[in-house]
Design a protein around this motif. Structure first.
Motif, PDB file in Angstrom:
ATOM      1  N   LEU A   1       0.852  -1.042   0.168  1.00  0.00           N
ATOM      2  CA  LEU A   1       0.061   0.063  -0.010  1.00  0.00           C
ATOM      3  C   LEU A   1       0.975   1.158   0.004  1.00  0.00           C
ATOM      4  CD1 LEU A   1      -2.810   1.177   0.137  1.00  0.00           C
ATOM      5  CD2 LEU A   1      -2.700   1.164   2.604  1.00  0.00           C
ATOM      6  N   ALA A   2       1.906   1.065   0.688  1.00  0.00           N
ATOM      7  CA  ALA A   2       2.828   2.448   0.697  1.00  0.00           C
ATOM      8  C   ALA A   2       3.380   2.534  -0.601  1.00  0.00           C
ATOM      9  CB  ALA A   2       3.976   2.127   1.814  1.00  0.00           C
ATOM     10  N   TYR A   3       3.809   1.640  -1.363  1.00  0.00           N
ATOM     11  CA  TYR A   3       4.209   1.930  -2.644  1.00  0.00           C
ATOM     12  C   TYR A   3       3.336   2.354  -3.598  1.00  0.00           C
ATOM     13  CZ  TYR A   3       6.161   0.902  -7.241  1.00  0.00           C
ATOM     14  OH  TYR A   3       6.610   1.108  -8.554  1.00  0.00           O
ATOM     15  N   HIS A   4       1.829   2.021  -3.416  1.00  0.00           N
ATOM     16  CA  HIS A   4       0.988   2.310  -4.482  1.00  0.00           C
ATOM     17  C   HIS A   4       0.309   3.814  -4.132  1.00  0.00           C
ATOM     18  CE1 HIS A   4       0.665  -1.103  -6.764  1.00  0.00           C
ATOM     19  NE2 HIS A   4       0.452  -2.057  -5.929  1.00  0.00           N
ATOM     20  N   ILE A   5       0.400   4.118  -2.887  1.00  0.00           N
ATOM     21  CA  ILE A   5       0.101   5.347  -2.663  1.00  0.00           C
ATOM     22  C   ILE A   5       1.197   6.436  -3.268  1.00  0.00           C
ATOM     23  CG2 ILE A   5       0.309   7.210  -0.682  1.00  0.00           C
ATOM     24  CD1 ILE A   5      -1.121   5.137   1.104  1.00  0.00           C
ATOM     25  N   GLU A   6       2.459   6.124  -3.035  1.00  0.00           N
ATOM     26  CA  GLU A   6       3.048   7.109  -3.585  1.00  0.00           C
ATOM     27  C   GLU A   6       3.344   6.959  -5.321  1.00  0.00           C
ATOM     28  OE1 GLU A   6       5.621   9.370  -2.667  1.00  0.00           O
ATOM     29  OE2 GLU A   6       4.801   8.964  -0.575  1.00  0.00           O
ATOM     30  N   ALA A   7       3.110   5.688  -5.945  1.00  0.00           N
ATOM     31  CA  ALA A   7       3.110   5.752  -7.385  1.00  0.00           C
ATOM     32  C   ALA A   7       1.900   6.445  -7.888  1.00  0.00           C
ATOM     33  CB  ALA A   7       3.028   4.067  -7.733  1.00  0.00           C
ATOM     34  N   LYS A   8       0.657   6.629  -7.340  1.00  0.00           N
ATOM     35  CA  LYS A   8      -0.403   7.204  -7.871  1.00  0.00           C
ATOM     36  C   LYS A   8      -0.503   8.553  -7.338  1.00  0.00           C
ATOM     37  CE  LYS A   8      -2.061   3.479 -10.188  1.00  0.00           C
ATOM     38  NZ  LYS A   8      -2.284   3.602 -11.722  1.00  0.00           N
ATOM     39  N   ILE A   9       0.646   9.293  -7.005  1.00  0.00           N
ATOM     40  CA  ILE A   9       0.615  10.464  -6.208  1.00  0.00           C
ATOM     41  C   ILE A   9      -0.625  10.755  -5.294  1.00  0.00           C
ATOM     42  CG2 ILE A   9       1.339  12.771  -7.039  1.00  0.00           C
ATOM     43  CD1 ILE A   9       1.591  11.866  -9.998  1.00  0.00           C
TER      44      ILE A   9
ATOM     45  N   LEU B   1      -9.664  -3.802   1.316  1.00  0.00           N
ATOM     46  CA  LEU B   1      -8.958  -3.674   0.096  1.00  0.00           C
ATOM     47  C   LEU B   1      -9.676  -3.259  -1.073  1.00  0.00           C
ATOM     48  CD1 LEU B   1      -7.194  -7.258   0.514  1.00  0.00           C
ATOM     49  CD2 LEU B   1      -6.056  -5.082   0.841  1.00  0.00           C
ATOM     50  N   LYS B   2     -10.968  -3.501  -1.221  1.00  0.00           N
ATOM     51  CA  LYS B   2     -11.622  -2.956  -2.421  1.00  0.00           C
ATOM     52  C   LYS B   2     -11.935  -1.440  -2.289  1.00  0.00           C
ATOM     53  CE  LYS B   2     -14.765  -6.861  -3.797  1.00  0.00           C
ATOM     54  NZ  LYS B   2     -15.854  -7.468  -3.503  1.00  0.00           N
ATOM     55  N   LYS B   3     -11.768  -1.003  -1.173  1.00  0.00           N
ATOM     56  CA  LYS B   3     -11.947   0.405  -1.085  1.00  0.00           C
ATOM     57  C   LYS B   3     -10.599   1.030  -1.429  1.00  0.00           C
ATOM     58  CE  LYS B   3     -15.027   1.383   2.731  1.00  0.00           C
ATOM     59  NZ  LYS B   3     -15.234   1.729   4.205  1.00  0.00           N
ATOM     60  N   TYR B   4      -9.678   0.513  -1.069  1.00  0.00           N
ATOM     61  CA  TYR B   4      -8.127   1.255  -1.552  1.00  0.00           C
ATOM     62  C   TYR B   4      -8.096   1.089  -2.935  1.00  0.00           C
ATOM     63  CZ  TYR B   4      -6.588   1.514   3.403  1.00  0.00           C
ATOM     64  OH  TYR B   4      -6.080   1.893   4.792  1.00  0.00           O
ATOM     65  N   ALA B   5      -8.336  -0.262  -3.502  1.00  0.00           N
ATOM     66  CA  ALA B   5      -8.184  -0.477  -4.859  1.00  0.00           C
ATOM     67  C   ALA B   5      -9.072   0.471  -5.715  1.00  0.00           C
ATOM     68  CB  ALA B   5      -8.523  -1.902  -5.125  1.00  0.00           C
ATOM     69  N   ALA B   6     -10.401   0.588  -5.333  1.00  0.00           N
ATOM     70  CA  ALA B   6     -11.204   1.516  -6.140  1.00  0.00           C
ATOM     71  C   ALA B   6     -10.513   2.798  -6.379  1.00  0.00           C
ATOM     72  CB  ALA B   6     -12.718   1.447  -5.676  1.00  0.00           C
ATOM     73  N   THR B   7     -10.251   3.399  -5.167  1.00  0.00           N
ATOM     74  CA  THR B   7      -9.740   4.866  -5.182  1.00  0.00           C
ATOM     75  C   THR B   7      -8.398   4.999  -5.871  1.00  0.00           C
ATOM     76  OG1 THR B   7     -10.414   5.068  -2.781  1.00  0.00           O
ATOM     77  CG2 THR B   7      -9.039   6.637  -3.491  1.00  0.00           C
ATOM     78  N   LEU B   8      -7.594   4.022  -5.883  1.00  0.00           N
ATOM     79  CA  LEU B   8      -6.193   4.138  -6.360  1.00  0.00           C
ATOM     80  C   LEU B   8      -6.314   3.807  -8.061  1.00  0.00           C
ATOM     81  CD1 LEU B   8      -4.007   2.770  -3.593  1.00  0.00           C
ATOM     82  CD2 LEU B   8      -4.192   4.986  -4.426  1.00  0.00           C
ATOM     83  N   GLY B   9      -7.634   3.095  -8.392  1.00  0.00           N
ATOM     84  CA  GLY B   9      -7.591   2.835  -9.702  1.00  0.00           C
ATOM     85  C   GLY B   9      -7.051   1.599 -10.285  1.00  0.00           C
ATOM     86  N   ILE B  10      -7.032   0.468  -9.103  1.00  0.00           N
ATOM     87  CA  ILE B  10      -6.131  -0.692  -9.600  1.00  0.00           C
ATOM     88  C   ILE B  10      -6.949  -1.720  -9.062  1.00  0.00           C
ATOM     89  CG2 ILE B  10      -3.616   0.128  -9.934  1.00  0.00           C
ATOM     90  CD1 ILE B  10      -3.326  -0.339  -7.022  1.00  0.00           C
ATOM     91  N   SER B  11      -6.733  -3.115  -9.671  1.00  0.00           N
ATOM     92  CA  SER B  11      -7.526  -4.088  -8.783  1.00  0.00           C
ATOM     93  C   SER B  11      -6.869  -4.726  -7.778  1.00  0.00           C
ATOM     94  CB  SER B  11      -7.434  -5.361  -9.885  1.00  0.00           C
ATOM     95  OG  SER B  11      -5.946  -5.852 -10.176  1.00  0.00           O
ATOM     96  N   VAL B  12      -7.534  -5.510  -6.789  1.00  0.00           N
ATOM     97  CA  VAL B  12      -7.208  -5.991  -5.525  1.00  0.00           C
ATOM     98  C   VAL B  12      -5.775  -6.841  -5.554  1.00  0.00           C
ATOM     99  CG1 VAL B  12      -7.888  -7.255  -3.698  1.00  0.00           C
ATOM    100  CG2 VAL B  12      -9.706  -5.842  -4.622  1.00  0.00           C
ATOM    101  N   GLU B  13      -5.775  -7.564  -6.612  1.00  0.00           N
ATOM    102  CA  GLU B  13      -4.627  -8.399  -6.858  1.00  0.00           C
ATOM    103  C   GLU B  13      -3.346  -7.469  -7.074  1.00  0.00           C
ATOM    104  OE1 GLU B  13      -5.551 -11.470  -9.732  1.00  0.00           O
ATOM    105  OE2 GLU B  13      -6.883 -12.029  -8.473  1.00  0.00           O
ATOM    106  N   GLU B  14      -3.729  -6.584  -7.848  1.00  0.00           N
ATOM    107  CA  GLU B  14      -2.432  -5.471  -8.337  1.00  0.00           C
ATOM    108  C   GLU B  14      -2.032  -4.756  -6.840  1.00  0.00           C
ATOM    109  OE1 GLU B  14      -2.259  -3.795 -12.665  1.00  0.00           O
ATOM    110  OE2 GLU B  14      -4.265  -3.227 -11.454  1.00  0.00           O
ATOM    111  N   LEU B  15      -3.145  -4.519  -6.075  1.00  0.00           N
ATOM    112  CA  LEU B  15      -2.803  -3.876  -4.663  1.00  0.00           C
ATOM    113  C   LEU B  15      -1.844  -4.663  -3.849  1.00  0.00           C
ATOM    114  CD1 LEU B  15      -3.394  -1.392  -3.173  1.00  0.00           C
ATOM    115  CD2 LEU B  15      -5.498  -2.553  -2.134  1.00  0.00           C
ATOM    116  N   LYS B  16      -1.959  -6.127  -3.991  1.00  0.00           N
ATOM    117  CA  LYS B  16      -1.431  -6.961  -3.081  1.00  0.00           C
ATOM    118  C   LYS B  16       0.261  -7.010  -3.541  1.00  0.00           C
ATOM    119  CE  LYS B  16      -5.041  -9.594  -1.094  1.00  0.00           C
ATOM    120  NZ  LYS B  16      -5.944 -10.609  -1.447  1.00  0.00           N
ATOM    121  N   THR B  17       0.269  -6.978  -5.004  1.00  0.00           N
ATOM    122  CA  THR B  17       1.929  -7.097  -5.265  1.00  0.00           C
ATOM    123  C   THR B  17       2.519  -5.852  -5.713  1.00  0.00           C
ATOM    124  OG1 THR B  17       0.707  -7.157  -7.570  1.00  0.00           O
ATOM    125  CG2 THR B  17       1.346  -9.424  -6.466  1.00  0.00           C
ATOM    126  N   VAL B  18       3.731  -5.796  -6.109  1.00  0.00           N
ATOM    127  CA  VAL B  18       4.474  -4.680  -6.247  1.00  0.00           C
ATOM    128  C   VAL B  18       4.910  -4.585  -7.630  1.00  0.00           C
ATOM    129  CG1 VAL B  18       6.257  -3.044  -5.443  1.00  0.00           C
ATOM    130  CG2 VAL B  18       5.227  -4.388  -3.675  1.00  0.00           C
TER     131      VAL B  18
END
Lengths: 337, 122
Positions: free
Chosen positions: B63-71, B105-122
């Motif tokens: 999650l820490a990585y995806h927050i930075e990657a999606k600005i 997880l779904k809440k996070y994924a929907a906001t960041l614009g990625i799927s749940v499985e993408e959220l779990k991987t880097v």
């Protein structure tokens, strides 16, 4: 159902939306005219806002929605505006009701989730116009893009209720009554000019207008000592972005304003305004040169010192003060109806 | 698209302050903008490479990585999802992130614009 709405693209989103809305009702005014009548020119350097990752520290225009309100008031068009909604579904339903009556609706939106732009910034002062609905798809006219676009129901809802600084909260506006097709342009333009002069040289607060530019130059002089080398460069980059990139038409709206003065000279038959237009254009050139030097500083090519950059701003502020004092004097004496 | 371009100082009379650009030139300009922003994005992804390494080493959650990657940042993510900032800070630790239920997880994924499985991987 889609309205017979002529889409024209523009440099600045809000002035473009207002110009398109008025064009739908038969008043043909260009984008710079709306910008001038709506008294859009402004300068503020907010000292209490952090600049990192924030585009709203420097502003070269009035608050979002200000151009719409001022322009419609000066042109005596009756309008309605809803500033915020607490229920998202209700906000969407209200747009549907207005569309069913054949009224195009202007909306304040955030930029981040718009699918047709490549820009990914949390900037919430963007504007677009909803002109039609078919099933779950809305047709929208965004003046910063060349063609009409489509958005789904969910995307439009997400965009209208985007979060962050200056969140739009579902803000919407529309024209209530069909206006007369020939408004009193003389008083409208004069009111717009007066408001701009008052904003730029008559505000007794150090952050606003010409004083804001002077205070910014003071800040740039101490920049490196205060923030360190890296952050000082980011400060300059933020200033450059808000000045040149975001729909300003270049040089922080100075070129747009000079176009307005030029058109005014032709509409009111007063050739003196053409001289003002040329002078504003020259001031715009100075701003653009300053932006260029900021960019060079950031890229570390032929860089100037911070003192030299501050001196450039002082020169600009002196010239603008001279310009607006002369303009105010000219309006008072020569432009009585 | 209307662009404001000042003509080189030829004659003051009849000075063209506005030039119209549509059709081909507009498309070219828009493409250039798209390229510029995609390059900026690549730069940004390179800059946050250290965070990715930290995630792979097990010090931070994906999650820490995806927050930075999606600005995004924690404050914004909190106001979009409705999850408190204190909880989001907790979810940056791998141990807590692995215990999350599907709904969050779904809440996070929907906001960041990625799927749940993408959220779990880097």
């Amino acid at each position: 159902m889609t309205l017979n709405f002529e889409h024209r693209s523009a440099a600045h989103c809000e002035a473009g939306v207002v110009s398109n809305l008025l064009n739908f009702y038969g008043i043909q005014l260009s984008e710079p005219m709306i910008f001038g009548i709506g008294a859009g020119l402004y300068f503020i350097n907010m000292p209490f806002v952090p600049f990192k990752g924030n585009m709203s520290k420097f502003s070269f225009r009035t608050l979002p929605g200000g151009i719409f309100v001022h322009a419609m008031k000066n042109l005596q068009v009756k309008v309605s505006m809803k500033k915020r909604f607490f229920n998202e579904e209700k906000a969407m339903k209200e747009v549907d009701n207005l569309l069913a009556q054949g009224i195009p609706v202007g909306n304040g939106v955030g930029l981040y989730f718009l699918p047709y732009t490549p820009i990914r910034i949390h900037f919430n002062a963007h504007h677009l116009c909803v002109v039609g609905k078919e099933g779950y798809e809305y047709t929208i006219s965004d003046p910063t893009v060349s063609t009409i676009q489509k958005l789904s129901y969910d995307t439009l809802k997400k965009v209208r209720f985007s979060k962050g600084m200056f969140a739009p909260k579902g803000k919407m506006y529309w024209v209530k009554e069909k206006p007369s097709s020939s408004p009193d342009l003389h008083t409208a333009i004069m009111n717009g000019l007066k408001t701009t002069c008052k904003n730029m040289i008559g505000t007794p607060i150090f952050a606003i207008g010409i004083r804001g530019i002077v205070s910014l130059s003071r800040q740039i002089r101490k920049l490196e000592a205060r923030y360190g080398e890296q952050d000082a460069l980011i400060f300059l980059a933020t200033l450059l972005q808000s000045m040149e990139e975001f729909g300003t038409g270049g040089a922080g709206f100075r070129f747009l304003y000079s176009a307005f003065l030029y058109e005014t000279a032709e509409i009111l038959n007063k050739p003196e305004f053409k001289d003002f237009a040329t002078e504003m254009n020259n001031i715009g050139d100075l701003w653009r040169q300053f932006a260029l030097e900021c960019g060079r500083k950031f890229k570390k090519r032929n860089e100037e010192s911070y003192d030299q950059l501050a001196d450039r701003l002082l020169e600009i502020s002196a010239k603008e003060k001279e310009f607006f004092v002369a303009l105010r004097k000219y309006i008072k004496t020569a432009c009585k109806k | 698209m209307r662009l404001i371009i000042k003509e080189s100082n030829s004659n003051n009379e009849g000075q063209q302050l506005y030039l119209h650009y549509d059709g081909k030139e507009w498309v070219e300009k828009w493409e250039k903008k798209v390229i510029a922003f995609s390059m900026e994005m690549e730069n940004h992804l390179q800059e946050i490479e250290p965070i990715r390494n930290q995630v792979l080493a097990g010090q931070l959650s994906p999650l820490a990585y995806h927050i930075e990657a999606k600005i995004f940042n924690i404050k914004l993510l909190s106001s979009y999802t409705g999850i408190s900032k204190r909880h989001i800070k907790k979810h940056l630790i791998p141990k807590n992130f692995n215990q999350l239920d599907e709904e969050t997880l779904k809440k996070y994924a929907a906001t960041l614009g990625i799927s749940v499985e993408e959220l779990k991987t880097v």
